[in-house]
Every structure is written in structure tokens, then in C-alpha cells.
Design a protein around this motif. Structure first.
Motif, PDB file in Angstrom:
ATOM      1  N   GLY A   1      -1.236 -12.444   1.795  1.00  0.00           N
ATOM      2  CA  GLY A   1      -0.726 -12.009   2.902  1.00  0.00           C
ATOM      3  C   GLY A   1       0.684 -11.505   3.200  1.00  0.00           C
ATOM      4  N   ASN A   2       1.366 -11.527   1.971  1.00  0.00           N
ATOM      5  CA  ASN A   2       2.682 -10.938   2.026  1.00  0.00           C
ATOM      6  C   ASN A   2       2.768  -9.378   2.133  1.00  0.00           C
ATOM      7  N   ALA A   3       1.780  -8.682   1.898  1.00  0.00           N
ATOM      8  CA  ALA A   3       1.790  -7.230   2.100  1.00  0.00           C
ATOM      9  C   ALA A   3       1.791  -6.980   3.480  1.00  0.00           C
ATOM     10  N   VAL A   4       1.058  -7.854   4.629  1.00  0.00           N
ATOM     11  CA  VAL A   4       0.880  -7.657   5.911  1.00  0.00           C
ATOM     12  C   VAL A   4       2.358  -7.790   6.805  1.00  0.00           C
TER      13      VAL A   4
END
Lengths: 245, 138
Positions: free
Chosen positions: A228-231
């Protein structure tokens, strides 16, 4: 599991001690005198180089057949040992050549083919370093490991096929070995000692490869970003929009 | 994958051709490490005075003589007496194992009927035996 194990190094040390004793007790040569004792280290290093590349060949074939990572590790480790022993055989041959032949180096077929074999297997190691993907690396080096082995018979037969300064084989040839019995005994024990040493080194190198892979896998896992880091969170402020309504 | 297989097969083919050429091709003329006395005498016209090549053979027994700055001896193709030999003038210090009957590879060139050399390599054989004891000379 220790890197070197316990029983094999002890057996190697014992056989090496016996080999040194046998090499010291064997009579000197009629022509070369004490210089001939260099045979008890030069010949075994060359033999172990052949053996290493044969193991690389067998492991490469096994990898192409079964696709098990273990065979790739064995092939790579054995090639590393082979390069080391080939270099050592050339260096010791040089030391033997200076007093007997009169030169450190000459463009003799045996010497040249051995040097070519050395550089081709250095190329094998370079190929491994140049291929980051494990599967592609294993496949390419397996094909390389099979093709490169053609040099081993060429090196061995070079003294028979071409006119050379290097003498032809004494033991590994058709017919009885043309060497005194005590010298032959010392030589065979030395070959056994060097082969055992090769096994110790090979096993340690394969175990080291396993651990390197474990460490690399652990590092890759640690460095992996959380899910979820990319969101990105919506940044209303930057766009001049009020976030509170 | 398919492209790679093509590459591997062509690589193997190339290696096979090279090996075949080395083994069966008549490259020996160019790859020859030294010439025997018989060949050197036969090809005397191809090697004018001063053109360097390597001459290899056995030092004929009883032919070694010291000179002021080196040695003279004769080199034969085989150990059997009676064959054609080449007279050699060697300038410099002989190699450590040099003696009558041993194999040598000499670097040098023709000078008239003699081969003048300044570099010597000793070729020992593949037989190893302890020094002969008193009484069992063979």
C-alpha cells in the motif's frame, strides 16, 4: 552445519601428511635430481583442475536435466576451484620449467592450451557475475560449462597431438606408467591428498553459496516496501482546495 | 528462449568446427613448435641465413665440445646413430640439465652449414627413475 565439516578436513590433513612423507622418501630422479619432486605438487594441481571442470560439466548437465538450483551452485563452485588450481598448475609448472627447461614460459602447446583453458573458465565466472537473474544465469552458465569442457581433453592430448617441449603423459596413457614404483606411490598419494582438499573447498564453497542466497533473500524481504506504500494520500492543500469542507 | 537455443546451438557448432580443424586440419605446418634436423635440412632453402626458427632434437653423444664463448655439438633426429645431424654452435651458458643424449630445442638461424643458436631449452622425457646404483647400469 559448519562450513568445512569435521571428518573430511581431518582425513585430508592425514593424507596430506602421508603424501609429504612419501614425497620426501621417494628417490630423486636420475636426470633431474631433487627438482623432480616438484612433480608431486604440479601434477596433482593439474589433475584437480581437470577434476573440477569435470564436476562442473556433470553438474551443468544435471542442472539442464533437472533444473535444481543445487546443481547450479555445485557447477559454479567447482569452476571457481578449477580456475584456482589451473592457475596454480601454471605457476608451479613455471617454477619447474625454469630449472629444467631453462625458461619460465614458452609457447609450447601444453602451456598455451592450459592458459586458454584458464581464461575461458575465468570467462565462465565473469558470465555468472554479468547475469543478475538466477534462472538465466543458471541456464547460460550450464551451457557454457558443458561446451568449455572440450578443452580438458585438448589440454591433456596436446603433448601427443603436437610437437611440444612439455613431456608426454607418464601415468594417464595407454600402457604401464614409465615411472619408478616409489615415485608413482608418492604421486598417487599426493593426487589423493589434493583431491580431498578439493572436496573440502568445494563443499565449503557450496555451503557458502547457500548462505549467500539466504542472506540475499532476507535482505530483499527487509527492503521490500510495505503493502500500500505506492498509494498516495490525496493532497487537497496543494491544489488550493480546502480539505475541511 | 527459442532465440537463445539458436545461439547455443550455433555456438556449439562453431566450437565443433574449431576442434575439428585443430584435430584433423593440416594446421600442423603453422603450429609446429620446432623442426627436426631432418626437416630443417630438407627446408634449408626456405630459411636463409639469419631467419630464425626453433630446431629440436637429441644432442649426439660424443659431439659436445667447449669453445671460448659457448659450445659446439651435433643435433640428431633420433637416438639411432647414422642419421643426418645438424652441427650447432651455441653461444652462451647451456641450460642446467644440458648433457650428451638429452633433447634440446634451440632458437637461432642458419649460418652456412651450421645452426647458430643463442637460446636453449632442454626437453626431458616422461620417464622417471632413481639414479642407477653401482652395478646395475642399464
Amino acid at each position: 552445519m559448519t562450513l568445512f565439516g569435521r571428518r573430511l578436513p581431518i582425513a585430508t590433513a592425514l593424507v596430506t601428511a602421508i603424501a609429504i612423507a612419501a614425497a620426501t622418501l621417494a628417490p630423486p630422479d636420475q636426470l633431474q635430481g631433487e627438482l623432480q619432486r616438484l612433480m608431486y605438487v604440479h601434477v596433482p594441481t593439474a589433475w584437480v583442475a581437470y577434476l573440477s571442470f569435470a564436476v562442473t560439466l556433470a553438474a551443468s548437465v544435471a542442472w539442464l536435466w533437472r533444473r535444481t538450483p543445487r546443481f547450479d551452485r555445485i557447477a559454479a563452485s567447482s569452476a571457481e576451484a578449477g580456475v584456482f588450481f589451473t592457475g596454480l598448475a601454471i605457476a608451479l609448472g613455471s617454477v619447474w620449467g625454469k630449472p629444467t627447461w631453462g625458461v619460465w614460459w614458452t609457447w609450447d602447446p601444453r602451456v598455451v592450451t592450459t592458459a586458454v583453458m584458464f581464461f575461458v573458465y575465468v570467462g565462465y565466472l565473469a558470465l555468472r557475475q554479468a547475469t543478475p537473474d538466477p534462472l538465466a544465469r543458471a541456464r547460460r552458465s550450464a551451457v557454457f560449462g558443458v561446451v568449455a569442457f572440450v578443452q580438458v581433453p585438448i589440454v591433456h592430448m596436446s603433448v601427443v597431438w603436437w610437437r611440444a617441449l612439455h613431456q608426454p603423459p607418464t601415468v594417464l596413457k595407454p600402457g604401464a606408467p614409465t615411472i619408478d614404483g616409489r615415485m608413482l606411490t608418492a604421486l598417487l598419494i599426493s593426487v589423493l591428498a589434493f583431491s580431498l582438499f578439493y572436496l573440502v573447498v568445494l563443499r565449503a564453497r557450496v555451503r557458502l553459496a547457500v548462505r549467500t542466497e539466504e542472506v540475499e533473500a532476507a535482505l530483499a524481504e527487509r527492503d521490500q516496501e510495505p503493502a500500500g506504500n505506492a498509494v498516495l494520500a490525496p493532497q487537497w492543500e496543494k491544489k488550493g482546495l480546502r480539505a475541511d469542507v | 528462449m527459442k532465440r537463445y537455443r539458436l545461439l547455443a546451438v550455433s555456438g556449439l557448432g562453431l566450437a565443433a568446427v574449431l576442434v575439428g580443424l585443430l584435430v584433423f586440419g593440416n594446421l600442423n605446418q603453422n603450429l609446429v613448435y620446432y623442426m627436426t634436423p631432418r626437416e630443417a635440412l630438407a627446408q634449408r632453402s626456405d630459411y636463409p641465413d639469419g631467419r630464425r626458427f626453433q630446431l629440436g632434437g637429441l644432442v649426439e653423444k660424443g659431439s659436445v665440445q667447449k669453445t671460448s664463448d659457448g659450445l659446439t655439438f651435433a643435433v640428431a633426429t633420433t637416438a639411432q646413430p647414422g642419421g643426418r645431424t645438424v652441427a650447432v654452435r651455441f653461444d652462451g651458458a647451456p641450460a642446467q640439465l644440458f648433457q650428451a643424449g638429452i633433447g634440446v630445442v634451440l632458437e637461432g638461424s642458419w649460418k652456412g652449414n651450421a645452426f647458430v643458436s643463442d637460446t636453449m631449452k632442454v626437453k626431458h622425457d616422461e620417464n622417471y627413475r632413481p639414479p642407477a646404483q653401482a652395478g646395475d647400469r642399464s
